[in-house]
Motif scaffolding. Structure first.
Motif, PDB file in Angstrom:
ATOM      1  N   THR A   1       0.851  -1.191   0.000  1.00 37.08           N
ATOM      2  CA  THR A   1       0.000   0.000   0.000  1.00 37.08           C
ATOM      3  C   THR A   1       0.891   1.247   0.000  1.00 37.08           C
ATOM      4  N   PHE A   2       0.368   2.326  -0.576  1.00 40.42           N
ATOM      5  CA  PHE A   2       1.155   3.562  -0.662  1.00 40.42           C
ATOM      6  C   PHE A   2       0.323   4.765  -0.220  1.00 40.42           C
ATOM      7  N   PRO A   3      -0.023   4.794   1.096  1.00 38.79           N
ATOM      8  CA  PRO A   3      -0.804   5.960   1.547  1.00 38.79           C
ATOM      9  C   PRO A   3      -0.030   7.262   1.363  1.00 38.79           C
ATOM     10  N   ASP A   4       1.328   7.177   1.394  1.00 35.38           N
ATOM     11  CA  ASP A   4       2.134   8.382   1.146  1.00 35.38           C
ATOM     12  C   ASP A   4       2.580   8.399  -0.310  1.00 35.38           C
ATOM     13  N   TYR A   5       1.625   8.239  -1.195  1.00 33.42           N
ATOM     14  CA  TYR A   5       1.946   8.139  -2.626  1.00 33.42           C
ATOM     15  C   TYR A   5       2.691   9.371  -3.134  1.00 33.42           C
ATOM     16  N   ASP A   6       2.504  10.529  -2.456  1.00 35.50           N
ATOM     17  CA  ASP A   6       3.142  11.746  -2.969  1.00 35.50           C
ATOM     18  C   ASP A   6       4.654  11.748  -2.750  1.00 35.50           C
ATOM     19  N   THR A   7       5.167  10.716  -2.056  1.00 38.94           N
ATOM     20  CA  THR A   7       6.628  10.607  -1.941  1.00 38.94           C
ATOM     21  C   THR A   7       7.186   9.834  -3.158  1.00 38.94           C
ATOM     22  N   LEU A   8       6.288   9.215  -3.943  1.00 41.55           N
ATOM     23  CA  LEU A   8       6.730   8.488  -5.138  1.00 41.55           C
ATOM     24  C   LEU A   8       6.902   9.461  -6.298  1.00 41.55           C
ATOM     25  N   GLU A   9       7.872   9.152  -7.154  1.00 39.86           N
ATOM     26  CA  GLU A   9       8.017   9.919  -8.388  1.00 39.86           C
ATOM     27  C   GLU A   9       6.796   9.603  -9.251  1.00 39.86           C
ATOM     28  N   PRO A  10       6.295  10.564 -10.062  1.00 39.67           N
ATOM     29  CA  PRO A  10       5.139  10.278 -10.921  1.00 39.67           C
ATOM     30  C   PRO A  10       5.338   9.015 -11.769  1.00 39.67           C
ATOM     31  N   ALA A  11       6.563   8.786 -12.284  1.00 43.40           N
ATOM     32  CA  ALA A  11       6.785   7.611 -13.144  1.00 43.40           C
ATOM     33  C   ALA A  11       6.570   6.316 -12.350  1.00 43.40           C
TER      34      ALA A  11
ATOM     35  N   GLU B   1     -13.038   8.776  -1.262  1.00 42.74           N
ATOM     36  CA  GLU B   1     -12.146   7.950  -2.090  1.00 42.74           C
ATOM     37  C   GLU B   1     -12.042   8.531  -3.506  1.00 42.74           C
ATOM     38  N   VAL B   2     -13.156   9.096  -4.001  1.00 43.49           N
ATOM     39  CA  VAL B   2     -13.121   9.728  -5.335  1.00 43.49           C
ATOM     40  C   VAL B   2     -12.145  10.909  -5.318  1.00 43.49           C
ATOM     41  N   ILE B   3     -12.263  11.736  -4.283  1.00 37.47           N
ATOM     42  CA  ILE B   3     -11.385  12.918  -4.184  1.00 37.47           C
ATOM     43  C   ILE B   3      -9.929  12.464  -3.991  1.00 37.47           C
ATOM     44  N   SER B   4      -9.714  11.440  -3.185  1.00 36.57           N
ATOM     45  CA  SER B   4      -8.349  10.933  -2.984  1.00 36.57           C
ATOM     46  C   SER B   4      -7.783  10.441  -4.316  1.00 36.57           C
ATOM     47  N   GLY B   5      -8.624   9.738  -5.110  1.00 38.55           N
ATOM     48  CA  GLY B   5      -8.181   9.281  -6.435  1.00 38.55           C
ATOM     49  C   GLY B   5      -7.791  10.450  -7.319  1.00 38.55           C
ATOM     50  N   ALA B   6      -8.577  11.538  -7.231  1.00 37.91           N
ATOM     51  CA  ALA B   6      -8.263  12.738  -8.028  1.00 37.91           C
ATOM     52  C   ALA B   6      -6.892  13.286  -7.622  1.00 37.91           C
ATOM     53  N   GLN B   7      -6.630  13.295  -6.308  1.00 38.08           N
ATOM     54  CA  GLN B   7      -5.339  13.820  -5.831  1.00 38.08           C
ATOM     55  C   GLN B   7      -4.169  12.951  -6.333  1.00 38.08           C
ATOM     56  N   ILE B   8      -4.392  11.635  -6.322  1.00 42.29           N
ATOM     57  CA  ILE B   8      -3.331  10.727  -6.805  1.00 42.29           C
ATOM     58  C   ILE B   8      -3.082  10.980  -8.296  1.00 42.29           C
ATOM     59  N   LEU B   9      -4.171  11.121  -9.056  1.00 42.23           N
ATOM     60  CA  LEU B   9      -4.024  11.358 -10.498  1.00 42.23           C
ATOM     61  C   LEU B   9      -3.321  12.692 -10.756  1.00 42.23           C
ATOM     62  N   LEU B  10      -3.634  13.708  -9.939  1.00 41.07           N
ATOM     63  CA  LEU B  10      -2.957  15.010 -10.105  1.00 41.07           C
ATOM     64  C   LEU B  10      -1.455  14.846  -9.880  1.00 41.07           C
ATOM     65  N   HIS B  11      -1.098  14.059  -8.861  1.00 42.49           N
ATOM     66  CA  HIS B  11       0.333  13.849  -8.575  1.00 42.49           C
ATOM     67  C   HIS B  11       1.003  13.092  -9.732  1.00 42.49           C
TER      68      HIS B  11
END
Ligand code: SF4
Ligand code: SF4
Length: 503
Positions: free
Chosen positions: A119-129, A189-199
């Motif tokens: 799991t990657f709750p801190d997904y924003d620490t990942l590079e977009p690639a 969860e929809v909004i969280s998905g949007a944030q992940i896609l933005l990142h």
């Protein structure tokens, strides 16, 4: 149903249809029990069929990768419950062309044991690639019906100048309410998905386009946004008009950008994803749950208790109907999808797949009527959201005139069905356009194949010619060498002879 007459910005045509959604939105989403058998098609996306990774007799776990993607537009497939793989065979499915497809049949064991994923709750620490690579492995495709693999869409967007993510929450087709219910119950969860896609896209602007007749869903989204205070995301309401949920139409309505003919929203900086897809991205990245179930509406006058259900991918449609109280005595027609763009099927053995947003059971097919000749009334052109001339296209489709079909913009037709619905002659225009497009695609493929064969043939001839020339060259060189050797030998003999004569 009435034609849309109020100001829709720049949206041409369209229809105001009787929504028929309330029947299925009166209760919460119900999770369907694990079916005895899951039928999971290897192809639930636009690209090539996935390749099985397990063999008949193997035990599988929920969430286990059971087929890997092939080609650049593929998507992996995961088991949606635990059990035993008992067959890989053709099975009835919902398809535009052909009625059977290769499916993996799993006999479930009722234990629903799952495999653990990272799991990657801190997904924003990942590079977009790295995030994109992760999204690929979740088996996520566009859940609005297009089933384009989400990660590939994001990767393709990486080659364009994207500055805006658009989440499509417009369920403009009558009867379908799965996205509405999803947003009411899982707005966070929809909004969280949007944030992940933005990142993943490396941008900071997201518009969520939603019809104004979904007040509960709008409230749910707004209250999550108010709580997290993310100013990058804005909810924009659009009028309840069909087909304002078409990608191009939605971009026009909420971003005021026009997708060029034959182009894509990415050409004008917009990437469109469905809200269900955004929630699926959250489930995979944050919770480690690949796409193994979806929300589906089961409704129509042929169903006892219309509702929205969460069904595992591979659940037979008959099991979904059972959950909704079974069929009424009016049930005659089974449609997978909505009344405008859905596909009727002849058996409820077809499984729920990633694209199944609705199961509609009706007493009669929508828009059924005796087909009569075209009376050139022009109603179809007035209703067409892409400003095509369906009556002309129909004429050229009947004549199989590919050049004229192209000239009149057939490839821009979004197959929305508006022209069918308004046609007083009950001409199945959309079906004819779909078939004509398929023929054009086939001819284009045939042309491309012939072109590839011609190039191969020419390349082979050129190679043979080069080989022959080099052999000739070699032969000429050998001959010249032999001639020279002969001349040298004679010269030597003569020289020797002259030497002897002098003596
Ligand atoms: S199906 Fe095609 S031609 Fe008919 S109204 Fe829709 S976009 Fe226009
Ligand atoms: S609506 Fe039907 S009858 Fe009227 S012009 Fe179009 S195809 Fe012809």
């Amino acid at each position: 149903m009435t034609a849309a007459t109020f100001d829709l910005g720049k949206l041409h045509g369209g229809l105001r249809l009787d929504a028929n959604k309330a029947q299925a939105t009166g209760s919460d989403i119900v999770s369907i029990p694990i079916p005895d058998q899951l039928v999971i098609p290897l192809k639930q996306h636009v690209g090539e069929e996935a390749q099985p990774l397990v063999s008949i007799g193997d035990k599988v776990l929920r969430g286990q990768l059971i087929a890997e993607c092939v080609g650049s537009l593929g998507a992996p497939v995961h088991a949606s419950s635990s059990g035993t793989l008992v067959a890989i065979e053709p099975w009835p499915v919902t398809r535009r062309f052909g009625d059977k497809a290769l499916c993996m049949i799993i006999e479930t064991d009722g234990e629903d044991r799952a495999i653990e994923h990272d799991t990657f709750p801190d997904y924003d620490t990942l590079e977009p690639a790295a995030l994109l690579e992760r999204i690929v492995s979740g088996g996520i495709v566009g859940l609005g019906g297009a089933v384009f693999p989400t990660a590939q869409k994001l990767m393709q967007a990486g080659t364009c100048e994207i500055d805006m993510l658009i989440l499509n929450a417009v369920e403009c087709e009558p009867y379908i309410s799965c996205d509405d219910m999803l947003m009411r119950e899982r707005a966070a969860e929809v909004i969280s998905g949007a944030q992940i896609l933005l990142h993943a896209l490396g941008i900071d602007r997201c518009l969520i386009g939603i019809e104004s007749d979904k007040p509960e869903a709008i409230d749910a989204l707004l209250s999550v946004l108010a709580e997290i205070d993310d100013e990058r995301i804005t909810v924009k309401q659009v009028p309840t008009v069909y087909p304002s949920g078409g990608e191009d139409q939605l971009v026009q309505l909420i971003a005021n950008r026009e997708v060029p003919s034959g182009g894509l929203p990415t050409d004008i900086g917009c990437l469109v994803q469905n809200v269900g897809t955004a929630a699926a991205v959250h489930d995979w990245i944050v919770d480690g749950r690949p796409l193994t179930s979806r929300v589906t509406t089961i409704t129509g006058n042929g169903i006892e208790a219309p509702m929205n259900v969460r069904a595992r991918i591979g659940t037979p449609v008959g099991d979904v109907a059972k959950q909704a109280g079974g069929y009424t005595d009016k049930a005659e027609v089974l449609i997978i999808g909505g009344p405008m763009t859905g596909k009727s099927v002849s058996t409820d053995e077809v499984p729920v797949v990633k694209a199944t947003n609705c199961v509609l059971v009706m007493s009669e097919p929508p828009g059924d009527g005796k087909e009569l000749p075209c009376i050139r009334c022009g109603e179809c052109a007035a209703a067409c959201p892409v400003q095509l001339m369906p009556q002309q296209l129909f004429w050229y489709a009947c004549a199989d005139n590919e050049d004229k079909l192209r000239e009149y913009g057939l490839t821009d037709c979004i197959e929305c069905g508006c022209c069918d619905l308004v046609c007083p002659s009950h001409i199945p225009l959309t079906f004819d356009f779909r078939m004509a497009k398929a023929r054009i695609r086939e001819q284009a493929d045939e042309k491309a194949r012939a072109e590839r064969a011609r190039r191969r043939f020419e390349a082979r001839n050129e190679r043979l010619e080069r080989d022959r020339e080099s052999r000739d060259e070699e032969l000429r060189a050998q001959k010249a060498q032999a001639k020279k050797a002969g001349r040298d030998a004679i010269a030597e003999i003569l020289a020797r002879k002259r030497g002897k004569d002098k003596k």
